[in-house]
Design a protein around this motif. Structure first.
Motif, mmCIF file in Angstrom:
data_model
loop_
_atom_site.group_PDB
_atom_site.id
_atom_site.type_symbol
_atom_site.label_atom_id
_atom_site.label_comp_id
_atom_site.label_asym_id
_atom_site.label_seq_id
_atom_site.Cartn_x
_atom_site.Cartn_y
_atom_site.Cartn_z
ATOM 1 N N LEU A 79 -6.949 -4.653 -10.823
ATOM 2 C CA LEU A 79 -8.326 -4.263 -10.516
ATOM 3 C C LEU A 79 -8.512 -2.759 -10.665
ATOM 4 O O LEU A 79 -9.519 -2.296 -11.214
ATOM 5 N N MET A 80 -7.532 -1.983 -10.187
ATOM 6 C CA MET A 80 -7.673 -0.536 -10.292
ATOM 7 C C MET A 80 -7.624 -0.082 -11.745
ATOM 8 O O MET A 80 -8.356 0.803 -12.157
ATOM 9 N N ASN A 113 -2.307 8.704 2.390
ATOM 10 C CA ASN A 113 -1.215 8.034 1.693
ATOM 11 C C ASN A 113 -0.066 7.747 2.638
ATOM 12 O O ASN A 113 0.511 6.659 2.631
ATOM 13 N N GLN A 126 -7.730 4.757 -3.003
ATOM 14 C CA GLN A 126 -6.970 5.845 -3.620
ATOM 15 C C GLN A 126 -7.693 7.129 -3.256
ATOM 16 O O GLN A 126 -8.479 7.666 -4.031
ATOM 17 N N LEU A 183 -2.760 -7.992 -8.036
ATOM 18 C CA LEU A 183 -4.216 -7.901 -7.958
ATOM 19 C C LEU A 183 -4.695 -6.453 -7.934
ATOM 20 O O LEU A 183 -5.590 -6.065 -8.699
ATOM 21 N N VAL A 184 -4.071 -5.661 -7.065
ATOM 22 C CA VAL A 184 -4.530 -4.279 -6.923
ATOM 23 C C VAL A 184 -4.291 -3.505 -8.212
ATOM 24 O O VAL A 184 -5.158 -2.771 -8.692
ATOM 25 N N TYR A 204 -1.393 2.304 -13.358
ATOM 26 C CA TYR A 204 -1.812 1.175 -12.525
ATOM 27 C C TYR A 204 -1.294 -0.131 -13.083
ATOM 28 O O TYR A 204 -0.956 -1.053 -12.340
ATOM 29 N N THR A 252 0.479 4.925 -3.504
ATOM 30 C CA THR A 252 -0.587 5.868 -3.839
ATOM 31 C C THR A 252 -0.123 7.113 -4.585
ATOM 32 O O THR A 252 -0.928 7.807 -5.187
ATOM 33 N N LEU A 302 -12.425 -1.063 -4.597
ATOM 34 C CA LEU A 302 -11.024 -0.832 -4.270
ATOM 35 C C LEU A 302 -10.621 0.620 -4.493
ATOM 36 O O LEU A 302 -9.658 1.115 -3.923
ATOM 37 N N ALA A 309 -13.341 -4.110 -8.172
ATOM 38 C CA ALA A 309 -12.450 -3.045 -8.619
ATOM 39 C C ALA A 309 -12.979 -1.686 -8.194
ATOM 40 O O ALA A 309 -12.240 -0.811 -7.731
ATOM 41 N N GLY A 355 -0.832 5.005 4.791
ATOM 42 C CA GLY A 355 -0.598 3.739 4.101
ATOM 43 C C GLY A 355 0.848 3.282 4.246
ATOM 44 O O GLY A 355 1.125 2.104 4.454
ATOM 45 N N LEU A 365 -8.676 -1.583 -14.240
ATOM 46 C CA LEU A 365 -9.922 -1.961 -14.911
ATOM 47 C C LEU A 365 -10.932 -0.818 -14.934
ATOM 48 O O LEU A 365 -11.759 -0.716 -15.831
ATOM 49 N N ARG A 366 -10.895 0.055 -13.908
ATOM 50 C CA ARG A 366 -11.921 1.086 -13.789
ATOM 51 C C ARG A 366 -11.486 2.430 -14.325
ATOM 52 O O ARG A 366 -12.220 3.395 -14.236
ATOM 53 N N PHE A 391 4.121 -9.226 -1.461
ATOM 54 C CA PHE A 391 3.871 -7.934 -2.098
ATOM 55 C C PHE A 391 3.616 -8.108 -3.592
ATOM 56 O O PHE A 391 2.817 -7.397 -4.194
ATOM 57 N N PRO A 395 0.780 -1.247 0.000
ATOM 58 C CA PRO A 395 0.000 0.000 0.000
ATOM 59 C C PRO A 395 0.810 1.295 0.000
ATOM 60 O O PRO A 395 0.311 2.319 0.430
ATOM 61 N N LEU A 406 -6.669 -11.365 -16.587
ATOM 62 C CA LEU A 406 -7.467 -10.228 -16.112
ATOM 63 C C LEU A 406 -7.001 -8.937 -16.772
ATOM 64 O O LEU A 406 -7.801 -8.091 -17.150
#
Lengths: 505, 582
Positions: free
Chosen positions: A293-294, B563, B556, A289-290, A307, A233, B552, B549, B566, A296-297, A283, A230, A436
């Motif tokens: 998935l991120m 951040n 962000q 995965l993250v 991403y 960001t 998730l 997704a 995190g 994708l949007r 990690f 994480p 994916l």
């Protein structure tokens, strides 16, 4: 040419060249004000980088046959270009030269162009130095130099709020990471009394709590730069707001330089614990995965690519994790292979997106983000760019006959070679993540080849031919390594050997 | 010579594809001609390879480390499928000259078709597991690109991506098996494993066997992965004929047949293959019966017939499965191209808007009927002989109840075939459309296929010899003459099968009298229309992923404080892992 001389030039040229590029560019800009002619800073930067590349070649060719690499000593400062250093130098110079070429027309209209080239050259020089560091202090020093130059490059469009915000967040988070690294270095020094890699490794033979804490701090500290989830960001903002050539550099080599720094630091602590490899694997899975998935949007193209960089770092982490946790050489070789391929593929993707951004926005004086809808029908007006973008993106999705497939294959082989059930499940997980990722890569390709161009495409300007040259070179390289992956085996296995020697053989 | 010809079957289409692309879309007629020329040349190379079939490695490019030696073998199985791919490929390309006349972006179309044909040849001729996966993925890429050829049509794009994702998920099974082979045996060459299955420990062999089954089922649109093939019908019809009937979907059957000697003793594997084939055959036949889209009927029919091939393999009838593959490629390509002629002329795929077209399209009707008779298994067309061989294999080695299900499936096959032909070519015209018969290029493609449908069974003996022990030492295919095939087929079980098929035909002829029965079965019909719940599963998976997704995205935040939090949280977690795990 003597190997030491060549090596000195490889390290020194970009650093010495930076102020010269800046001065020449600045003086020219003051003389010529609003002229449309090309600022010589860009050609000077290109020249410096090409020269550095040539000297890197000489350095390698005249180096001794043993694998200890070329060493230099400036007083107490010791630098060694071993396999790992060479690998990093080759990758950063290859991508850097193409990005400089790309940026020539791309940054044409920008104020302060000479600062851009100076900073880019400095960043490349810092990354080469990072690869050649032989002690923790130097590692941190070159790492910081790379970071500082990249802060300015991310926030280059300083009159745009989005860029400033991205640069600010990047700065603060990266500084946090660097502080943690410094703490780790302090702890390592406290535990062993030395900062040199060789001495540290010999002293770090057992699970000293100070060294364990140092390792954890290294993972997180360098991990901010490597964009581990994480800690990641800052990445979507920074990589999407930077000028496209810099986005390519950031995704392609800067975060990977952070990864290599982390690997160096963990490598010397290898004997202290089994846990480093498992952390990398964990990690890696999380990033895969993250990141997917991120992505994708996302509706903005550069954010989507940012991403996706997260998930590709995940593949590299899995490869290196296999090397650390299970002593699998193919994990490290595959990890380096994927690192190089990713620089090519992500570099091409960002450059192609940048070319479209240039034609649809920048050349018309706007500064908006490139969104997915803008891609519709782009192949009608910009066939070469659309093709290069499609190639890059499908390569990132791991489809043969492109390079991404081969490097993923090598990493997956290493996982199966362990015979360990968890490792095998992790590889299956990574393979499914590849599938994916096609869920957001493939629709972009479909958009490009629509028959009906979007309004933006119809009103777009022409793409300068000079933007096409680096794209074509990268596209050819991606296809070449997809068919003939063993071309790079020499480079990547030397890098892996360098890493394993750091871990203690 | 074998080396050259083998490499040419891959190189010629690939070079042709590159040239067509480079020629540019402004020279469309030149593109058509180049594509046809290269496709025909590739077909020639494929056919010329037949006499050189052997079990020897003819191409060897050592690449070292994890990539193995890139080896190619021109054995019977590979050569036969190469011939199918290149020859039917060239007919599909010839058909495209008329079908795609006036279309935009032909360079992309022909380049992808030729790229595909070369990849298909490579897939079946290589003996390196990495290359099998390599070419497997390339065929998936081409299939996706061609299904979504009309990128402005959202249905086409959705169909292409669905096909890509589902076959790729299955591909992970192939990947796992390939990686296991390398990790355990240290070599990418699978012929060593086929000759000696004991090379891999039982546990790993089992995982490999079932991984390959999953990959094959996904590629051949078998249960539970059948949902992508009907949506793939958005592709231009020559593509449906080539990729989704005659070649790519056969890759799954090829994989099963190729590795049968290695996996046949894995506990439960042959039963699984048998059941996958049986369930698919029946399920897809029912779905074909209730569909009103001409291409969907043919798509479901393909899935069903592939189920017969899987069933044959599960029952140990390798020859039967490949013989049926051979016949099916020909008559299904014929049916699809015929359907393409109809659709191109009428402008719709909905059979309820057709009817009575036979008068205006006599040639197409004739060839379509020939294809339909073969599909239904009417003597003496090629489909009859091969389907009976499949049923014989099932009767001999599979549980009797599965045989009965397949028999019922054959009856339903006859029923939906007759229904399809009737709705399109006979009865009252449902709309006032003016239609024309097939164009000249279309005829050039259709007529040879019709001829082959009538006569290809005569090659049964030579076919058996091609697949015999000389080229495939481990597969135990002993058939070597047409007489043996005829002898095996002309028996009581065949008579029973023919009676069932006749019942199927009769059910359509007397459909008026059977309305009570069809009303009673309406529920099944509705379930079939939604692929027996599998479409719902697909939708659920997509929705779940997108929701995850979207959820998730909350992480962000865009706020620097979060951040940094995190980063600190990351540090705490890592410290915890190091302390407790170290």
């Amino acid at each position: 040419m003597n190997a030491n001389t060549a090596f000195t030039l490889v390290i020194g040229l970009p650093l010495v060249g930076t102020p010269i590029i800046y001065l020449v560019g600045r003086l020219w800009a003051r003389q010529n004000g609003q002229s449309n002619a090309a600022n010589p800073a860009r050609w000077l930067a290109l020249l410096v980088l090409l020269a550095t590349g040539v000297f890197t070649y000489f350095a390698v060719v005249s180096a001794t046959a043993d694998n200890t690499g070329i060493s230099l000593n400036f007083g107490k400062l010791a630098l060694t270009m071993d396999g790992l250093g060479l690998f990093l130098a080759v990758t950063v110079l290859a991508l850097g030269i193409l990005v400089t070429l790309f940026s020539a027309p791309y940054m044409q209209a920008e104020v302060g162009e000479e600062k851009f080239y100076a900073l880019l050259t400095a960043m490349i020089g810092a990354i080469i130095g990072l690869g050649c560091a032989t002690d923790l202090f130097n590692l941190w020093l070159w790492f910081e130099a790379m970071a500082v130059t990249s802060y300015f490059l991310v926030a280059f469009y300083h009159d745009q709020k989005g860029s400033l915000e991205a640069g600010w967040k990047y700065l603060v988070q990266s500084a946090t990471g660097s502080t943690l690294v410094m703490l780790g270095i302090a702890l390592a020094f406290a535990a062993t009394g030395s900062l040199s890699f060789d001495q540290l490794r010999q002293a770090a033979a057992s699970a000293d709590p100070l060294l364990l804490a140092a390792g954890a701090l290294f993972v997180v500290g360098f991990g901010v730069k490597t964009a581990l989830v994480p800690l990641h960001t800052w990445l979507p903002d920074a990589h999407s707001q930077a000028p496209s050539g810099i986005s390519a550099m950031l995704s392609g080599i800067v975060i990977e330089a952070g990864l290599i720094a982390m690997l160096r630091a963990l490598g010397i602590l290898y004997a202290t614990s089994q846990v480093w490899g498992y952390l990398l694997l964990g990690f890696g899975a999380l990033n895969l995965l993250v990141g997917n998935l991120m992505a994708l949007r996302q509706t903005q193209v550069k954010r989507l690519l940012a991403y996706s960089s997260l998930s590709h770092v995940g593949y590299m982490l899995i490869g290196f994790g296999m090397a650390f946790a299970f002593a699998m050489p193919n994990g490290a070789i595959g990890g380096f292979f994927h690192l190089f391929n990713h620089a090519l593929m992500k570099g091409l993707a960002f450059l192609a997106a940048g070319a479209l951004l240039y034609a649809l926005y920048i050349a018309k004086g706007h500064h908006g983000p490139l969104v997915l809808d803008d891609l519709n029908g782009a192949s009608k007006r910009y066939p070469l760019t659309a093709f290069c973008f499609s190639l890059a993106v499908l390569a990132l999705g791991g489809l043969p006959p492109l390079a991404g497939f081969m490097s993923k294959w090598q990493i997956f082989v290493s996982g199966f070679e362990t015979g360990n059930t968890v490792a095998i499940i992790l590889v299956i997980f990574a393979a499914l993540n590849s599938v994916l990722s096609l869920g957001y890569y493939a629709p972009m390709v479909n958009r490009l080849y629509r028959g009906q161009p979007s309004q933006k495409v119809q009103d777009g300007k022409k793409i300068p031919p000079l933007l096409a040259v680096p794209m074509v070179i990268l596209a050819l390289a991606i296809v070449l390594f997809g068919f003939w992956p063993s071309l790079l085996t020499n480079l990547t296995s030397r890098a892996a050997l360098g890493l394993f020697m750091l871990m203690g053989g | 010579m074998a080396t050259t010809l083998l490499l040419l079957t891959i190189a010629i289409p690939w070079v042709g594809g590159l040239i067509v692309w480079l020629v540019g879309n402004k020279h469309a007629s030149l593109q058509h001609r180049i594509a046809v020329a290269f496709a025909l040349l590739a077909g020639g190379a494929g056919v010329a390879l037949i006499p050189y079939s052997s079990s020897q490695i003819v191409v060897n490019l050592p690449l070292g480390s994890v990539f193995g030696d890139f080896t190619f073998v021109a054995d019977g199985l590979g050569v036969f499928l190469t011939v199918v791919a290149t020859v039917i490929g060239s007919l599909a390309v010839i058909f495209s000259v008329d079908y795609m006349h006036g279309e935009d972006q032909l360079g992309r179309y022909y380049a992808m078709v030729l790229f595909f044909i070369g990849a298909m040849s490579g897939l079946v001729l290589t003996s390196n597991m990495l290359l099998v996966f390599f070419f497997w993925e390339i065929t998936a890429l081409c299939s996706y690109a061609l299904i979504s050829f009309h990128n402005d049509d959202p249905k086409a794009v959705a169909g292409g991506i669905k096909a890509l994702i589902i076959t790729q998920i299955g591909g992970v099974g192939l990947l796992a098996g390939a990686l296991l082979l390398f990790a355990v045996t240290g070599s990418m060459d699978f012929n060593a494993l086929i000759a000696n299955p004991a090379l891999m420990p039982a546990k790993w062999l089992g995982i490999m066997a079932f991984g390959f089954l999953i990959a094959a089922a996904a590629k051949s649109a078998q249960f539970p992965f059948q949902t992508w093939l009907p949506d793939a019908m958005e592709a231009p019809t020559p593509i449906s004929a080539l990729i989704h009937a005659a070649t790519m979907v056969n890759a799954g059957v090829y994989l099963m047949a190729r590795f049968y000697p290695a996996f046949k003793d894995v506990p439960g594997w042959t039963t699984a293959v048998l059941l996958v084939g049986m369930i698919t055959a029946l399920m897809a036949a029912i779905m074909a019966l209730v569909s009103n889209d001409l291409k969907r009927v043919l798509a479901y029919s393909t899935v069903s017939q592939l189920g017969y091939m899987f069933y044959a393999i599960g029952a140990g009838g390798i020859y039967a499965s490949q013989f049926h593959l051979f016949s099916h490629s020909i008559f299904k390509a014929l049916l699809f191209l015929g359907a393409g002629a109809v659709i191109h002329s009428v402008g719709t795929r909905d059979m309820r808007q057709m009817g009575g077209l036979g008068k205006q399209m006599p040639l197409v009707r004739a060839v379509f009927i020939i294809g339909g008779l073969a599909l239904a298994g009417i003597p003496i067309l090629n489909g009859f002989w091969s389907k009976e061989m499949v049923l014989e294999a099932g009767l001999a080695h599979a549980p009797i109840w599965t045989y009965i299900v397949m028999l019922v499936g054959a009856g339903i096959t006859a029923l939906y075939t007759f229904r399809c032909i009737w709705m399109v070519f006979y009865g009252q015209p449902q709309s006032e459309k003016h239609v024309h018969d097939a164009g000249p290029a279309m005829k050039v493609a259709l007529i040879p296929l019709a001829f082959a449908t009538l006569t290809s069974w005569l090659l049964a003996g030579s076919f058996g010899k091609l697949l015999g022990p000389e080229t495939l030492p481990s597969h135990g295919i002993e058939i070597s003459s047409l007489g043996e095939v005829i002898h095996e087929v002309l028996s009581l079980p065949t008579l029973i099968a023919l009676i069932v098929i006749a019942l199927g035909l009769a059910a359509w002829w007397w459909r008026g009298k059977l309305t009570g029965l069809s009303n009673a079965l309406k529920g099944i019909g509705k379930a079939a229309a939604d692929s027996f719940g599998f479409e719902a599963i697909n939708r659920g998976i997509v929705k779940g992923t997108q929701s995850a997704a979207e959820a998730l995205r909350a992480t962000q935040t865009g706020l620097l404080n979060w951040n940094i939090f995190g980063i600190i949280a990351g540090l705490i977690i890592v410290l915890a892992v190091v302390i407790f795990g170290g």
